[in-house]
Scaffold this motif. Structure first.
Motif, short mmCIF file in Angstrom:
data_model
loop_
_atom_site.label_atom_id
_atom_site.label_comp_id
_atom_site.label_asym_id
_atom_site.label_seq_id
_atom_site.Cartn_x
_atom_site.Cartn_y
_atom_site.Cartn_z
N GLN A 152 -8.48 -81.62 103.93
CA GLN A 152 -8.65 -80.45 104.78
C GLN A 152 -10.08 -80.41 105.32
O GLN A 152 -11.03 -80.66 104.59
CB GLN A 152 -8.36 -79.17 104.00
CG GLN A 152 -6.94 -79.08 103.50
CD GLN A 152 -6.73 -77.88 102.59
OE1 GLN A 152 -7.68 -77.31 102.07
NE2 GLN A 152 -5.48 -77.51 102.42
N GLN A 206 -11.82 -77.86 106.11
CA GLN A 206 -12.62 -76.82 105.48
C GLN A 206 -13.27 -77.34 104.19
O GLN A 206 -14.42 -77.01 103.88
CB GLN A 206 -11.77 -75.58 105.15
CG GLN A 206 -11.19 -74.90 106.36
CD GLN A 206 -9.76 -75.35 106.64
OE1 GLN A 206 -9.37 -76.48 106.36
NE2 GLN A 206 -8.97 -74.45 107.22
N ARG A 240 -17.22 -77.45 103.36
CA ARG A 240 -17.71 -76.82 102.12
C ARG A 240 -18.50 -77.83 101.29
O ARG A 240 -19.59 -77.54 100.79
CB ARG A 240 -16.54 -76.25 101.31
CG ARG A 240 -16.98 -75.53 100.05
CD ARG A 240 -15.87 -74.76 99.35
NE ARG A 240 -14.62 -75.49 99.24
CZ ARG A 240 -13.50 -75.16 99.88
NH1 ARG A 240 -13.46 -74.12 100.69
NH2 ARG A 240 -12.40 -75.86 99.70
#
Length: 65
Positions: A48, A50, A54
């Motif tokens: 992913q 994201q 992160r």
């Protein structure tokens, strides 16, 4: 077969692999170029985008704290 050598179990138990990191939800506006880059890379690596962002921010923070 030869001489047998017993190797100590070095793998962590499942309970140590299932740790959840404490996260905080935020809203952030990023450039379309950045998001397109991360989405493309995430697709290549089957993850992913994201999570990639992160991880990048976590690494930056770790190096500068």
């Amino acid at each position: 077969m030869g001489k047998v050598k017993i190797v100590k179990d070095f793998l962590p138990p499942p309970s140590e692999l299932a740790l959840k990191e404490e996260t905080v939800k935020i809203t952030i506006s990023l450039s379309k170029t950045s998001i397109d880059f991360f989405k493309s890379e995430a697709k290549k690596h089957h993850t992913q985008y994201q999570k990639m962002i992160r991880r990048l921010l976590d690494e930056y923070a770790a190096q500068h704290s």
